[in-house]
Enzyme design. Structure first.
Site, PDB file in Angstrom:
ATOM      1  N   LYS A  89     -10.643  -0.569  10.134  1.00  0.00           N
ATOM      2  CA  LYS A  89     -10.780  -1.800   9.358  1.00  0.00           C
ATOM      3  C   LYS A  89     -11.150  -2.983  10.251  1.00  0.00           C
ATOM      4  O   LYS A  89     -11.462  -4.066   9.764  1.00  0.00           O
ATOM      5  CB  LYS A  89      -9.490  -2.088   8.591  1.00  0.00           C
ATOM      6  CG  LYS A  89      -9.131  -1.010   7.568  1.00  0.00           C
ATOM      7  CD  LYS A  89      -7.860  -1.352   6.820  1.00  0.00           C
ATOM      8  CE  LYS A  89      -7.357  -0.181   5.991  1.00  0.00           C
ATOM      9  NZ  LYS A  89      -8.259   0.189   4.904  1.00  0.00           N
ATOM     10  N   GLN A 123      -5.044  -5.460   7.040  1.00  0.00           N
ATOM     11  CA  GLN A 123      -5.996  -6.417   6.474  1.00  0.00           C
ATOM     12  C   GLN A 123      -5.966  -7.758   7.192  1.00  0.00           C
ATOM     13  O   GLN A 123      -6.815  -8.619   6.935  1.00  0.00           O
ATOM     14  CB  GLN A 123      -5.714  -6.626   4.979  1.00  0.00           C
ATOM     15  CG  GLN A 123      -5.806  -5.371   4.136  1.00  0.00           C
ATOM     16  CD  GLN A 123      -7.189  -4.769   4.127  1.00  0.00           C
ATOM     17  OE1 GLN A 123      -8.184  -5.440   4.403  1.00  0.00           O
ATOM     18  NE2 GLN A 123      -7.277  -3.487   3.799  1.00  0.00           N
ATOM     19  N   HIS A 126       0.857  -1.184   0.000  1.00  0.00           N
ATOM     20  CA  HIS A 126       0.000   0.000   0.000  1.00  0.00           C
ATOM     21  C   HIS A 126       0.893   1.235   0.000  1.00  0.00           C
ATOM     22  O   HIS A 126       2.026   1.206   0.508  1.00  0.00           O
ATOM     23  CB  HIS A 126      -0.874  -0.038   1.260  1.00  0.00           C
ATOM     24  CG  HIS A 126      -1.976   0.964   1.315  1.00  0.00           C
ATOM     25  ND1 HIS A 126      -1.765   2.280   1.646  1.00  0.00           N
ATOM     26  CD2 HIS A 126      -3.315   0.838   1.105  1.00  0.00           C
ATOM     27  CE1 HIS A 126      -2.908   2.935   1.640  1.00  0.00           C
ATOM     28  NE2 HIS A 126      -3.878   2.081   1.314  1.00  0.00           N
ATOM     29  N   ASP A 137       2.681  -4.593   8.185  1.00  0.00           N
ATOM     30  CA  ASP A 137       1.421  -3.858   8.025  1.00  0.00           C
ATOM     31  C   ASP A 137       0.290  -4.865   8.194  1.00  0.00           C
ATOM     32  O   ASP A 137       0.032  -5.682   7.310  1.00  0.00           O
ATOM     33  CB  ASP A 137       1.386  -3.212   6.644  1.00  0.00           C
ATOM     34  CG  ASP A 137       0.044  -2.575   6.308  1.00  0.00           C
ATOM     35  OD1 ASP A 137      -0.881  -2.637   7.142  1.00  0.00           O
ATOM     36  OD2 ASP A 137      -0.092  -2.045   5.191  1.00  0.00           O
ATOM     37  N   CYS A 174      -4.747   2.435  -3.750  1.00  0.00           N
ATOM     38  CA  CYS A 174      -3.513   2.954  -3.135  1.00  0.00           C
ATOM     39  C   CYS A 174      -2.366   1.960  -3.299  1.00  0.00           C
ATOM     40  O   CYS A 174      -1.568   1.745  -2.379  1.00  0.00           O
ATOM     41  CB  CYS A 174      -3.721   3.292  -1.664  1.00  0.00           C
ATOM     42  SG  CYS A 174      -4.823   4.698  -1.394  1.00  0.00           S
TER      43      CYS A 174
END
Length: 395
Positions: free
Chosen positions: A216, A193, A117, A190, A353
């Site tokens: 999220k 998700q 991202h 990261d 993104c």
């Protein structure tokens, strides 16, 4: 088609209806998740009858809110297997990555991947790191064999997505950590998700920093978290200055509080922290194993349905986590998204993104359907009906 009776949580989410009361088929959870009533109510109480500032008040309600705020930190920490002194509240995962990129003592080379991202690319560039890029495997996973060959003693950091926000492909974090540490580098993951659908124990996985956002994870926007190993956080200077992050201030010199307060300048997002913790509790009560299984079943159903068409290109691995990206022949993803919206189906259309990944895939954009714990097979049926209508329009 109806969702399995044993996994029906859509009723917890007031946002899953249109303004005239019809079902809204929300397939954009990877961008931001809808909020359950329990989170909304927890935030309303925190902003209403429980509201006061934290850390500086001597009156009872301020003390109570301070206890609630720090309890929220403990809840968020436990959600990723950490301790409260390892969790820094940030405005989101983006700020968390910026914090590490700017504050890590030695800025040298960082190894990223093609699928990252923008928020895991731009901060490193802004902070002056030299960026190297690891390629992907044919099915859209980060190629850790290539990463191993690329890593040198000049690399101070490896920063990779746990789950791709476009392809849904998963990283073998434990192996990535082993490779990074073998080269003398640290690993930042990261987890935006991953945390809504996978059980995460950051320390056990072997990473050094783990970042994620509340919104999220069925929580509010404007807050996220950086989990970091205590010794690493302790060696890092502040990213921003102001109130709350200090030990002593004079015009000649300022000394700083220990982590995590060192990195939390100014009045914090109090209400959002309460909502963040409530969302963690909500997801934990349902069970991440159940959520993961449910979403994988939906991904398999959608991919199987789309694969039967001769006008759809699917991207990413078959075993993707909650996300299906695709292209419909002869239809730009933006046009598809607009027509689907007319049928109360919400997908994401664009580069997500992740412009370097789009270049790698050879497309300007993709359509992306992403599931949440409230999704069901009716959402898939509505999406397929919308695709059929779109094809007729463009025929």
């Amino acid at each position: 088609m109806n969702a399995p009776a044993h996994f029906s949580h859509a009723g917890d989410f007031p946002g899953l209806r249109t303004r005239d009361g019809k079902p809204w088929h929300y397939l954009d959870t990877a961008a931001t998740a809808q909020k359950p009533r329990i989170v909304i109510e927890a935030m309303a109480r925190a902003l209403g009858e429980d509201y006061a500032t934290v850390h500086r008040g001597v009156y009872s309600r301020s003390a109570e809110m301070t206890l609630a705020y720090e309890a929220a930190r403990r809840t968020v920490a436990a959600f990723v297997g950490g301790r409260e002194d390892e969790i820094v509240f940030t405005r989101g995962a983006t700020e968390a990555i910026n914090l590490v990129a700017q504050s890590y003592p030695k800025k040298a080379r960082v190894l990223l991947s093609t699928l990252e991202h923008h928020s895991n690319i731009v901060p490193w560039q802004l902070a002056g790191w030299q960026v190297d890029v690891c390629p992907l495997t044919k099915d859209g996973r980060i190629d850790l064999d290539a990463a191993q060959a690329m890593l040198t003693e000049e690399h101070e950091m490896v920063a990779l997505a746990h789950v791709s926000n476009v392809l849904g492909s998963e990283l073998d974090v434990a192996r990535a950590a082993e490779l990074a540490h073998g080269a003398g580098a640290k690993l930042l993951v990261d987890g935006c998700q991953a945390v809504p659908r996978l059980s995460v124990d950051a320390a056990a996985l072997g990473c050094d920093f783990y970042v994620f956002s509340a919104h999220k994870l069925y929580g509010p926007t404007g807050i996220g978290a950086l989990w970091g190993r205590a010794d690493l956080l302790g060696a890092m200077p502040p990213y921003q200055g102001g109130g709350s992050m200090i030990d002593k201030v004079t015009f000649a010199r300022t000394t700083y509080a220990p982590p995590p307060q060192r990195f939390e300048a100014g009045t914090p997002a109090i209400t959002e922290a309460i909502g963040f913790a409530s969302a963690c509790d909500y997801v934990s009560d349902i069970g991440l194993a159940s959520i993961e299984s449910h979403e994988r079943e939906l991904v398999a159903k959608l991919r199987e349905t789309l694969r039967k068409r001769n006008d759809v290109t699917l991207f990413g691995p078959e075993e993707s986590a909650g996300i299906v990206s695709f292209a419909l022949d002869g239809v730009h993803p933006h046009d598809l998204g607009t027509i689907l919206d007319e049928q109360d189906v919400a997908i994401r259309a664009g580069h997500h993104c992740a412009q370097p990944l789009m270049e790698h895939l050879g497309v300007p954009a993709t359509a992306r359907a992403s599931f949440g714990l409230y999704s069901d097979v009716d959402d898939i049926a509505a999406l397929i009906d919308g695709i059929e209508r779109t094809k007729k329009i463009f025929a």
